[in-house]
Design an enzyme around this catalytic site. Structure first.
Site, PDB file in Angstrom:
ATOM      1  N   GLY A 158       0.848  -1.006  -0.120  1.00  0.00           N
ATOM      2  CA  GLY A 158       0.345  -0.241   0.031  1.00  0.00           C
ATOM      3  C   GLY A 158       0.284   1.054  -0.140  1.00  0.00           C
TER       4      GLY A 158
ATOM      5  N   ASP B 147      -5.454   1.352  11.442  1.00  0.00           N
ATOM      6  CA  ASP B 147      -6.318   1.087  10.779  1.00  0.00           C
ATOM      7  C   ASP B 147      -6.461   0.320  12.254  1.00  0.00           C
ATOM      8  OD1 ASP B 147      -8.751   0.229  11.111  1.00  0.00           O
ATOM      9  OD2 ASP B 147      -8.738  -1.069   9.091  1.00  0.00           O
TER      10      ASP B 147
END
Ligand code: IMP
Ligand code: MG
Length: 179
Positions: free
Chosen positions: A48, A106
């Site tokens: 990512g 997250d």
């Protein structure tokens, strides 16, 4: 584009490339003040963070090394909870100032695992930079030193982030559209 379809889901624009560029400038400016002269090793977490790391590194004005780690935990739009190391760090870490470069934090499980793995090699220090941070989801207690944007608990694609492997190439950031 105001909306994009990625596989079976529709996403709406959330952070555009101009806002992204401004956030990168802010982060790089802070790093250029904090880290100059420390010869840090930037450890970029694939997949990512590739786009963020590419843009950020072009704005860094001190000597540094860049290496790549690969960890994986997400399937679809939620974390599996099991973080897998796929590629580790091959550089000498002992005594070095490490800056982990993440796309998004997250729950914090991935960053916790990466920090633990790096700590085994006795670095001088570990700092964390993430482009996106979901404070409502974060269960960790580690300090996050550089944050591009704090965002709500929505599922995001684009600018390196994927939905089931797709959408990483989008230059803006989109959030899942509630249907
Ligand atoms: P954590 O372990 O829960 O902190 O999740 C970290 C990893 O999950 C990130 O590095 C991403 O690869 C992935 N991830 C978390 N949230 C999202 C999202 O909204 N969209 C896409 N990938 C995400
Ligand atoms: Mg990631």
């Amino acid at each position: 584009m105001q909306e994009v379809r990625v596989k079976d889901r529709v996403f709406e624009i959330f952070i555009d490339e101009i806002e992204i560029a401004a956030a990168i400038d802010r982060m790089a400016e802070k790093m250029n003040k904090d880290l100059a002269g420390q010869n840090p090793l930037f450890a970029v977490v694939l997949n990512g963070a590739f786009m963020f790391a590419s843009d950020l590194s072009k704005k860094i004005n001190f000597d540094c090394e860049i290496t790549f780690l690969r960890y994986s935990s997400y399937e679809g739009t939620s974390s599996t909870g099991a973080v897998k190391k796929i590629i580790g760090c091959s550089e000498e870490v002992k005594g070095r100032n490490i800056v982990i470069i993440e796309d998004i934090i997250d729950s914090g499980l991935t960053i916790q695992k990466i920090k633990k793995d790096i700590e085994e090699f006795q670095p001088g220090s570990i700092k964390v930079a993430t482009f996106l941070f979901k404070p409502e989801a974060y269960k960790g207690n580690h300090e996050i030193n550089y944050i591009g944007f704090e965002i709500p608990n929505d599922f995001i694609v684009g600018y390196g982030l994927d939905y089931n492997g797709y959408g990483r190439n989008l230059k803006d950031i989109y959030k899942l559209k509630q249907s």
